[in-house]
Motif scaffolding. Structure first.
Motif, PDB file in Angstrom:
ATOM      1  N   LEU A 179      20.060  36.581  15.872  1.00 13.61           N
ATOM      2  CA  LEU A 179      19.567  35.374  15.034  1.00 13.61           C
ATOM      3  C   LEU A 179      19.372  36.221  14.362  1.00 13.61           C
ATOM      4  O   LEU A 179      18.674  34.939  13.239  1.00 13.61           O
ATOM      5  N   THR A 180      18.429  36.917  14.510  1.00 15.92           N
ATOM      6  CA  THR A 180      17.121  37.784  13.581  1.00 15.92           C
ATOM      7  C   THR A 180      17.845  37.840  12.387  1.00 15.92           C
ATOM      8  O   THR A 180      17.466  38.475  11.045  1.00 15.92           O
ATOM      9  N   THR A 206      13.700  43.745  17.297  1.00 20.40           N
ATOM     10  CA  THR A 206      13.775  43.496  16.646  1.00 20.40           C
ATOM     11  C   THR A 206      13.457  42.342  15.782  1.00 20.40           C
ATOM     12  O   THR A 206      13.561  40.732  15.139  1.00 20.40           O
ATOM     13  N   GLY A 207      11.894  41.972  16.688  1.00 20.72           N
ATOM     14  CA  GLY A 207      10.978  40.879  15.992  1.00 20.72           C
ATOM     15  C   GLY A 207      10.973  39.379  16.420  1.00 20.72           C
ATOM     16  O   GLY A 207      10.363  38.319  16.089  1.00 20.72           O
ATOM     17  N   VAL A 208      11.995  38.910  17.630  1.00 17.65           N
ATOM     18  CA  VAL A 208      12.145  38.147  18.318  1.00 17.65           C
ATOM     19  C   VAL A 208      10.880  37.548  19.427  1.00 17.65           C
ATOM     20  O   VAL A 208      10.155  38.556  19.612  1.00 17.65           O
ATOM     21  N   VAL A 209       9.921  37.008  19.060  1.00 16.96           N
ATOM     22  CA  VAL A 209       8.370  35.445  19.735  1.00 16.96           C
ATOM     23  C   VAL A 209       8.880  35.790  21.136  1.00 16.96           C
ATOM     24  O   VAL A 209       9.286  34.776  21.003  1.00 16.96           O
ATOM     25  N   LEU A 210       7.970  36.104  21.819  1.00 14.21           N
ATOM     26  CA  LEU A 210       8.187  35.199  23.227  1.00 14.21           C
ATOM     27  C   LEU A 210       6.392  34.376  23.634  1.00 14.21           C
ATOM     28  O   LEU A 210       5.708  34.631  23.317  1.00 14.21           O
ATOM     29  N   ASP A 211       8.011  33.362  24.588  1.00 13.25           N
ATOM     30  CA  ASP A 211       6.950  32.005  25.120  1.00 13.25           C
ATOM     31  C   ASP A 211       7.058  32.095  26.365  1.00 13.25           C
ATOM     32  O   ASP A 211       8.205  31.195  26.535  1.00 13.25           O
TER      33      ASP A 211
END
Length: 317
Positions: A179-180, A206-211
């Motif tokens: 999705l990035t 890939t720049g995905v932020v994790l919560d």
């Protein structure tokens, strides 16, 4: 053609009530495309469909030539009308059992009490998307919550994207990274998922932020038709678009009960053929990644294979 050949051809073509050359179980895109092509090949074909296609909740589909943005059920209705125009028979019903009788024919018994017979049966019953158990997620499935970046990623271009985890880890991690390509703001709510070191490196690269907070609820945002609010223990976050990774469960009970070979959890097919004579399968029931356009193409291909198989049978010996 001699008399014995005519009799054999009439028997194979199902010149009796409730008897067909081909039964197609499942009237989604793969099954309907196959049925249309078989009917155009002058086969006596019947679709048995329970009226619950996988993407019935989706408001639009993409990547389908000439039909971009059309509601999937609208295109299916057109397909069913075309099939009927070629002499095809459609029953809105559910097949409860499928068995080979007498070594020559498959008999499908339906919920309403129909008994339908054919020498060839094509199963196109699709899959079920099992979503994470998050309140509100199912209510927005297909309208504000999606799973396929190639189907709905373009519409998220430049927007904030929230991904809800909780099922199908490998698919969810890959989808979040993909999705990035469309969005520079992708947040993955792990919701209990635990990525491996390699998966974590890919997500970070890939720049995905994790919560890591658990997701309490998801709700539609009031200001438009696409935004979603994700509630966690730390608060509520609004996203312009929302995705999730469901488990893909093939609706293959009929195939399994018929004795078809299963490999790695999926019924094995070669050119649409299963391991059982006269029994074929196509679409999501044997291939989870198939999108609408792929399902239509594979359905048409298997239809041609079935027709040529019948043709060779009719004039052999």
């Amino acid at each position: 053609m001699d008399e014995s050949s005519r009799e054999r051809l009439a028997r194979m073509r199902g010149d009796e009530e409730g008897s067909f050359e081909v039964l197609v179980i499942g009237g989604g895109f793969a099954g309907t495309a196959a049925a249309i092509n078989l009917a155009r090949a002058r086969r006596k074909v019947c679709i048995i469909d329970d009226g619950k296609p996988r993407n019935r909740s989706s408001e639009h589909m993409h990547g389908v030539l000439g039909s971009d943005g059309v509601r999937p059920t609208t295109l299916l209705e057109r397909g069913h009308t075309e099939f009927a125009a070629y002499g095809g028979v459609i029953f809105q019903d559910r097949v409860e059992s499928l068995a080979r009788v007498g070594g020559d024919n498959w008999v499908a018994e339906t919920e309403s009490g129909r008994s339908l017979t054919a020498s060839q049966t094509l199963v196109a019953t699709g899959i079920t998307d099992s979503l994470p158990e998050v309140p509100g997620l199912r209510d927005m499935w297909g309208s504000r919550v999606f799973h396929c970046p190639y189907c709905h990623g373009y519409e998220a271009t430049g927007k904030s994207v929230g991904v809800i985890g909780g099922k199908n880890p490998a698919f969810t991690f890959k989808m979040a990274s993909l999705l990035t390509k469309w969005s520079e703001s992708v947040t993955l709510h792990l919701n209990g998922l635990d990525p491996t070191k390699e998966q974590l490196q890919k997500l970070e690269a890939t720049g995905v932020v994790l919560d890591r907070d658990g997701v309490v609820r998801v709700s539609p945002a009031a200001e438009n038709d696409t935004s979603v609010e994700v509630m966690t223990a730390s608060g509520t976050i609004r996203y312009d678009a929302c995705f999730t990774g469901p488990d893909f469960i093939p609706n293959d009970q009929l195939l399994r009960k018929a004795g078809c070979t299963v490999v790695d959890g999926w019924v094995s097919v070669e050119g649409g053929k299963t391991s059982q004579p006269g029994l074929w399968a196509v679409g999501n029931v044997v291939s989870s990644p198939d999108q609408v356009s792929q399902a239509i193409g594979t359905g048409a291909g298997v239809a041609i294979a079935i027709d040529q198989f019948l043709f060779d049978e009719e004039f052999s010996g």
